[in-house]
Design an enzyme around this catalytic site. Sequence first.
Site, PDB file in Angstrom:
ATOM      1  CB  ALA A  26     -24.207  15.635  12.006  1.00 34.84           C
ATOM      2  CG  ASP A  27     -27.489   9.948  13.283  1.00 34.93           C
ATOM      3  OD1 ASP A  27     -28.681   9.917  13.636  1.00 34.93           O
ATOM      4  OD2 ASP A  27     -26.682   9.034  13.565  1.00 34.93           O
ATOM      5  CB  SER A  50     -29.194  24.179  10.945  1.00 39.22           C
ATOM      6  OG  SER A  50     -29.444  23.583   9.677  1.00 39.22           O
ATOM      7  NE  ARG A  51     -23.939  26.769   5.419  1.00 44.26           N
ATOM      8  CZ  ARG A  51     -22.868  26.247   4.864  1.00 44.26           C
ATOM      9  NH1 ARG A  51     -22.976  25.158   4.128  1.00 44.26           N
ATOM     10  NH2 ARG A  51     -21.681  26.806   5.016  1.00 44.26           N
ATOM     11  CE  LYS A 110     -14.540   8.835  15.303  1.00 42.90           C
ATOM     12  NZ  LYS A 110     -15.732   9.578  15.676  1.00 42.90           N
ATOM     13  NE  ARG A 178     -21.442   7.468   8.255  1.00 49.65           N
ATOM     14  CZ  ARG A 178     -22.462   8.160   8.746  1.00 49.65           C
ATOM     15  NH1 ARG A 178     -23.424   8.562   7.931  1.00 49.65           N
ATOM     16  NH2 ARG A 178     -22.531   8.451  10.028  1.00 49.65           N
ATOM     17  CE1 TYR A 248     -20.913  -1.659  14.487  1.00 57.05           C
ATOM     18  CE2 TYR A 248     -20.868  -3.598  15.908  1.00 57.05           C
ATOM     19  CZ  TYR A 248     -20.656  -2.248  15.713  1.00 57.05           C
ATOM     20  OH  TYR A 248     -20.176  -1.484  16.757  1.00 57.05           O
TER      21      TYR A 248
END
Length: 335
Positions: A26-27, A50-51, A110, A178, A248
Amino acid sequence: MPERTGGELLMATSARPVRIGVLGCADIARRRMLPAMAACPDVEVVAVASRDPGQAEETARPYGCRAVCGYEALLADETVDAVYVPLPAALHAEWVEAALRADKHVLAEKPLTLEPARTAGLFQLAGERRVALMENVMFVHHHQHDVVRKLVAEGAIGELRSFQSEFTVPRRATDDIRYDPGLGGGALWDTGVYPVRAAMHLLETELEVVGAVLTAHPGFAVDTGGAALLRTRGGVTAHLTFGLDHGYRSSYTICGSRGRITVDRAFTSPAGLRPAIRLETGTEVREPVLAPHDQVAETVAAFARAARAGMSLGRPESLRQAMLLDRLRRTAGSS
């Protein structure tokens, strides 16, 4: 050769860095966590899984560690003491449990899970297996929040009256995880965690959900924004705002009977930033500038200590957070 005692094994383990494997590319793992782990003397990054073999190779290469194809293979590796889980939220429970059952210490992104009962069950399992489990809420490890709590405790703004917090980020590409409901997407799980945890961290008392709203903008299958009103038993209110399709904002303000404290860049403060806390009392405004502090490095170091001790870190806070997020979701759904 005589069998080594548990105490001798613990001493032997604590004499070397905690060997960490990463489940996924992930990033946040590539951009923040892996560099911090590589820089921590108490941690050694030994594998990235990783897959997709090519993605594992690319992510592992800068750290000179092994690329592993498949999460199961990494969990079966006896040279791995602990794992970091940066997978999509809906996959956390499955792979955190698998890691705990493989007797690995776990640092998981989280929210730890999407259900309070599942979160409680994982901490119970960690205790039974005598391994550490920690939810990766990094901002609470930044010293600026300790300074704020000290000011409040000393009465710098008088008696507490209210708390406001926002964490909103601009829209991302439409295929971003997301925005995928099947992967636990949505503003509540992604950005809502921050102001909820901030209210817990700064008010330091039980919180009740008064009301909540989740909004899905046209074209999205998940909530892209939301707001919530909480209160303490003493009547202090907390107004929280979060979103994935906004300008932001990363801040909180604590208001008291004699003044207020405001913190900007509250949740994602860069390591080199000298944070400023704005303290207003009447017509007087003070902005003490603090020394830079690396919350990511502090988080990694805290996890290493927890792993060496074989003790979970932040269990009460993670359980309270899970229950509050669930109540917010249910309240918004019934409104």
